[in-house]
Design an enzyme around this catalytic site. Sequence first.
Site, mmCIF file in Angstrom:
data_model
loop_
_atom_site.group_PDB
_atom_site.id
_atom_site.type_symbol
_atom_site.label_atom_id
_atom_site.label_comp_id
_atom_site.label_asym_id
_atom_site.label_seq_id
_atom_site.Cartn_x
_atom_site.Cartn_y
_atom_site.Cartn_z
ATOM 1 N N LEU A 70 33.701 2.485 4.019
ATOM 2 C CA LEU A 70 34.431 1.216 4.008
ATOM 3 C C LEU A 70 33.423 0.077 3.856
ATOM 4 N N GLY A 127 39.891 8.359 -5.679
ATOM 5 C CA GLY A 127 41.214 8.009 -6.205
ATOM 6 C C GLY A 127 41.237 8.107 -7.716
ATOM 7 N N ILE A 153 18.815 -9.619 -7.577
ATOM 8 C CA ILE A 153 18.262 -8.478 -6.847
ATOM 9 C C ILE A 153 16.740 -8.451 -6.956
ATOM 10 N N GLU A 193 15.307 -11.256 -4.736
ATOM 11 C CA GLU A 193 15.519 -11.077 -3.293
ATOM 12 C C GLU A 193 14.708 -9.885 -2.767
ATOM 13 N N GLY A 246 20.999 -5.557 -13.696
ATOM 14 C CA GLY A 246 22.433 -5.795 -13.731
ATOM 15 C C GLY A 246 23.221 -4.585 -13.254
ATOM 16 N N MET A 274 29.657 -10.933 -10.815
ATOM 17 C CA MET A 274 29.787 -9.835 -9.845
ATOM 18 C C MET A 274 29.340 -10.343 -8.487
ATOM 19 N N HIS A 304 32.400 -12.819 -2.953
ATOM 20 C CA HIS A 304 33.450 -13.810 -2.671
ATOM 21 C C HIS A 304 34.422 -13.937 -3.836
ATOM 22 N N HIS A 311 22.732 -37.064 10.664
ATOM 23 C CA HIS A 311 21.286 -37.220 10.537
ATOM 24 C C HIS A 311 20.613 -36.624 11.765
HETATM 25 P P1 FAD Z 1 32.377 -2.817 -4.394
HETATM 26 O O1 FAD Z 1 31.837 -3.562 -3.244
HETATM 27 O O2 FAD Z 1 31.417 -2.172 -5.321
HETATM 28 O O3 FAD Z 1 33.350 -1.719 -3.787
HETATM 29 C C1 FAD Z 1 33.991 -0.772 -4.571
HETATM 30 C C2 FAD Z 1 34.307 0.426 -3.711
HETATM 31 O O4 FAD Z 1 35.143 1.297 -4.444
HETATM 32 C C3 FAD Z 1 33.095 1.237 -3.312
HETATM 33 O O5 FAD Z 1 33.084 1.424 -1.914
HETATM 34 C C4 FAD Z 1 33.263 2.571 -4.050
HETATM 35 O O6 FAD Z 1 32.778 3.673 -3.298
HETATM 36 C C5 FAD Z 1 34.767 2.629 -4.182
HETATM 37 N N1 FAD Z 1 35.227 3.446 -5.299
HETATM 38 C C6 FAD Z 1 34.820 3.398 -6.599
HETATM 39 N N2 FAD Z 1 35.545 4.243 -7.357
HETATM 40 C C7 FAD Z 1 36.424 4.837 -6.514
HETATM 41 C C8 FAD Z 1 37.438 5.790 -6.699
HETATM 42 N N3 FAD Z 1 37.734 6.279 -7.913
HETATM 43 N N4 FAD Z 1 38.137 6.201 -5.609
HETATM 44 C C9 FAD Z 1 37.868 5.701 -4.366
HETATM 45 N N5 FAD Z 1 36.929 4.774 -4.152
HETATM 46 C C10 FAD Z 1 36.225 4.347 -5.210
HETATM 47 N N6 FAD Z 1 27.310 -10.593 -3.796
HETATM 48 C C11 FAD Z 1 27.409 -11.768 -3.142
HETATM 49 O O7 FAD Z 1 28.405 -12.468 -3.318
HETATM 50 N N7 FAD Z 1 26.423 -12.189 -2.291
HETATM 51 C C12 FAD Z 1 25.315 -11.462 -2.060
HETATM 52 O O8 FAD Z 1 24.441 -11.860 -1.291
HETATM 53 C C13 FAD Z 1 25.178 -10.223 -2.743
HETATM 54 N N8 FAD Z 1 24.082 -9.457 -2.550
HETATM 55 C C14 FAD Z 1 24.009 -8.250 -3.196
HETATM 56 C C15 FAD Z 1 22.852 -7.491 -2.992
HETATM 57 C C16 FAD Z 1 22.727 -6.280 -3.631
HETATM 58 C C17 FAD Z 1 21.474 -5.440 -3.399
HETATM 59 C C18 FAD Z 1 23.767 -5.799 -4.479
HETATM 60 C C19 FAD Z 1 23.646 -4.469 -5.150
HETATM 61 C C20 FAD Z 1 24.895 -6.566 -4.689
HETATM 62 C C21 FAD Z 1 25.019 -7.806 -4.049
HETATM 63 N N9 FAD Z 1 26.133 -8.613 -4.254
HETATM 64 C C22 FAD Z 1 26.226 -9.814 -3.612
HETATM 65 C C23 FAD Z 1 27.233 -8.214 -5.147
HETATM 66 C C24 FAD Z 1 28.408 -7.664 -4.313
HETATM 67 O O9 FAD Z 1 27.968 -6.574 -3.540
HETATM 68 C C25 FAD Z 1 29.545 -7.235 -5.224
HETATM 69 O O10 FAD Z 1 29.893 -8.293 -6.084
HETATM 70 C C26 FAD Z 1 30.763 -6.849 -4.414
HETATM 71 O O11 FAD Z 1 30.477 -5.799 -3.530
HETATM 72 C C27 FAD Z 1 31.920 -6.451 -5.334
HETATM 73 O O12 FAD Z 1 33.028 -6.104 -4.573
HETATM 74 P P2 FAD Z 1 34.116 -5.070 -5.100
HETATM 75 O O13 FAD Z 1 35.093 -4.934 -3.975
HETATM 76 O O14 FAD Z 1 34.603 -5.465 -6.418
HETATM 77 O O15 FAD Z 1 33.334 -3.701 -5.309
HETATM 78 P P1 NAI Z 2 21.270 -9.918 -12.781
HETATM 79 O O1 NAI Z 2 22.194 -9.876 -13.912
HETATM 80 O O2 NAI Z 2 21.377 -10.984 -11.755
HETATM 81 O O3 NAI Z 2 19.756 -9.987 -13.315
HETATM 82 C C1 NAI Z 2 19.244 -9.006 -14.165
HETATM 83 C C2 NAI Z 2 18.019 -9.568 -14.860
HETATM 84 O O4 NAI Z 2 17.423 -8.512 -15.561
HETATM 85 C C3 NAI Z 2 18.350 -10.666 -15.871
HETATM 86 O O5 NAI Z 2 17.483 -11.738 -15.658
HETATM 87 C C4 NAI Z 2 18.112 -9.984 -17.212
HETATM 88 O O6 NAI Z 2 17.669 -10.874 -18.220
HETATM 89 C C5 NAI Z 2 17.047 -8.971 -16.854
HETATM 90 N N1 NAI Z 2 17.004 -7.807 -17.728
HETATM 91 C C6 NAI Z 2 18.048 -7.132 -18.272
HETATM 92 N N2 NAI Z 2 17.604 -6.084 -18.984
HETATM 93 C C7 NAI Z 2 16.253 -6.079 -18.876
HETATM 94 C C8 NAI Z 2 15.223 -5.243 -19.361
HETATM 95 N N3 NAI Z 2 15.494 -4.183 -20.109
HETATM 96 N N4 NAI Z 2 13.940 -5.548 -19.062
HETATM 97 C C9 NAI Z 2 13.645 -6.632 -18.294
HETATM 98 N N5 NAI Z 2 14.588 -7.459 -17.793
HETATM 99 C C10 NAI Z 2 15.880 -7.181 -18.069
HETATM 100 O O7 NAI Z 2 21.381 -8.472 -12.117
HETATM 101 P P2 NAI Z 2 20.839 -7.897 -10.757
HETATM 102 O O8 NAI Z 2 19.752 -8.730 -10.181
HETATM 103 O O9 NAI Z 2 20.592 -6.464 -11.013
HETATM 104 O O10 NAI Z 2 22.099 -8.043 -9.820
HETATM 105 C C11 NAI Z 2 23.318 -7.348 -10.152
HETATM 106 C C12 NAI Z 2 24.516 -8.108 -9.688
HETATM 107 O O11 NAI Z 2 24.557 -8.167 -8.281
HETATM 108 C C13 NAI Z 2 24.524 -9.518 -10.209
HETATM 109 O O12 NAI Z 2 25.717 -9.701 -10.915
HETATM 110 C C14 NAI Z 2 24.508 -10.398 -9.020
HETATM 111 O O13 NAI Z 2 25.470 -11.412 -9.104
HETATM 112 C C15 NAI Z 2 24.844 -9.479 -7.865
HETATM 113 N N6 NAI Z 2 23.968 -9.854 -6.765
HETATM 114 C C16 NAI Z 2 24.196 -11.034 -6.151
HETATM 115 C C17 NAI Z 2 23.367 -11.464 -5.162
HETATM 116 C C18 NAI Z 2 23.630 -12.764 -4.541
HETATM 117 O O14 NAI Z 2 24.712 -13.305 -4.728
HETATM 118 N N7 NAI Z 2 22.690 -13.312 -3.800
HETATM 119 C C19 NAI Z 2 22.221 -10.680 -4.707
HETATM 120 C C20 NAI Z 2 22.052 -9.466 -5.465
HETATM 121 C C21 NAI Z 2 22.917 -9.082 -6.429
#
Ligand code: FAD
Ligand code: NAI
Length: 461
Positions: free
Chosen positions: A39, A116, A181, A184, A267, A314, A317, A440
């Site tokens: 979850l 699912g 990513i 961070e 990505g 992605m 929120h 302030h």
């Molecule tokens: P997910 O959170 O990916 O959840 C989908 C769920 O569906 C999963 O639990 C998966 O197991 C389940 N699932 C998939 N297929 C099936 C199936 N067929 N049957 C049953 N279950 C299934 N976003 C932010 O806004 N702020 C951040 O600081 C932030 N930091 C991040 C840091 C990292 C390292 C990463 C990788 C992502 C981060 N993100 C952040 C992005 C954020 O995690 C995602 O945008 C968010 O989780 C998307 O929500 P979701 O509900 O669409 O999908």
């Molecule tokens: P990202 O899309 O944010 O960044 C990927 C970066 O990789 C881009 O700058 C792109 O130009 C570069 N890139 C792509 N292909 C490449 C290659 N072949 N060689 C070198 N560089 C290349 O994706 P990231 O950081 O993997 O995060 C994935 C998702 O998770 C994002 O959509 C992000 O919104 C979400 N996320 C959000 C966070 C937050 O809100 N603080 C924290 C971490 C992830």
Amino acid sequence: MADNTFDLIVIGAGPGGYVAAIRAAQLGMRVACVEKQALGGTCLNVGCIPSKALLESSELFHQAGSSLDIHGVKTGGVELDLKGMMKRKSSIVRRMTGGIRGLFRKNNVTHISGLGRLAGDGKVDVDGDVYSAARILIATGSSAIELPNLPFDGEYVISSTEALSLDEVPEKMIVIGAGAIGLELGSVWHRLGAEVHVVEFLDGVTPTMDRELSLGLQKVLEKQGLRFSFETRAESAEVRDGKVIVTLAQGDETASETCDRLLVAVGRRPNTDGLGGEDVGLEMDDQGRILVDDVFETNLPGVYAIGDVIPGPMLAHKAEEEGVAAVEYMAGKAGHVNYDAIPNVVYTHPELASVGLTEEQVAADDIPYKVGKFPITANGRAHTLQAVDGQVKIIAHEKTDRVLGIHILSARASDMLAEGVLAMEFSASAEDIARTMHAHPTLPEALKEAALNVEDEAIHI
Ligand code: FAD
Ligand code: NAI
């Protein structure tokens, strides 16, 4: 009603799916949520929450080791207890995911464990058991993109998931991708002692964010010791004797570099494997994202989709808001997602936070605009925090003064941004922000000053 029949079955319990399930239950629906793993989805288990836990801990470690002297705090020898740091992170994740279990119980949401699969005619197959519902909401999220020439091996060539749980600090880490990513997690391991080299395909960090502030962030991170190579491709990687040898190409030149861990963060891609979408004719685009209409319904009547699995940023929120709106539409209510006011934060130190249009987008769209800026170094609270890097930038329409975009590079920018998002949600003018009294001394005073400066009227510069 039979036990396996529901008003709504949500597939996926990430922030999109679990929030939608709870909201639907509040609206009187009989709801089940199918989850194949834990979850909380990516966000709670291997995303937002564990990464922020490590960012916080690693920043404290870094400060204790290097920058508390100036406060008159002598720490003596500072030691890293990585196991302890990881234990704290895991216990936060456990508490948060346990919280969802409690919320499901409280709202009578049935949690079904398993994969699912869409079985047609309002049916969902979960590992052989069939459930039916009037409506199905797909919230299956996303997974890290694997580069074909740099496949993940889970140990040396890793995704963010493994990078959140390393059991020792690598001497050297190469990070492919200077997005959220890469910056961070690159920051986390650098603060804990790793040499970090970030390799980016394009010509700067966070390419989708405001260029000027992205460049500002890049300079601060360079000052902190991160190394960057731009317009550089990772061609291949080979693991030999516990080291990764990476071939990097810049133009026609190639060079190889050795590291202990290679983090590929280029990505994420939508999760539709195993969902059975193709079998029932679910429409997807060429990137595998499920296509939906204005009320999040797919081409299959009664089947909806939200979050990372559909087009758009992605972000957790964004997934949550879409989940709530989708089920509100199903209940005949007016759902609301404002795609013009999606906050976006990179949690480095300082943080880079933004909402609305960048200066590049405004210029490209030929929108007449004016800009107000304010440097964080002119803010009193920033000095008390010993965090004076950065600036606030507000972009407003030249004629109407309506705020079009807010960009903040500062410590605690994520918290400061909330005011900016609210301002945009209510279509505020820069003057509205400028005439709002701000406590302030606080960092948000920099936002007020930037708003004043849209008309060159900032007081403190
Ligand atoms: P997910 O959170 O990916 O959840 C989908 C769920 O569906 C999963 O639990 C998966 O197991 C389940 N699932 C998939 N297929 C099936 C199936 N067929 N049957 C049953 N279950 C299934 N976003 C932010 O806004 N702020 C951040 O600081 C932030 N930091 C991040 C840091 C990292 C390292 C990463 C990788 C992502 C981060 N993100 C952040 C992005 C954020 O995690 C995602 O945008 C968010 O989780 C998307 O929500 P979701 O509900 O669409 O999908
Ligand atoms: P990202 O899309 O944010 O960044 C990927 C970066 O990789 C881009 O700058 C792109 O130009 C570069 N890139 C792509 N292909 C490449 C290659 N072949 N060689 C070198 N560089 C290349 O994706 P990231 O950081 O993997 O995060 C994935 C998702 O998770 C994002 O959509 C992000 O919104 C979400 N996320 C959000 C966070 C937050 O809100 N603080 C924290 C971490 C992830």
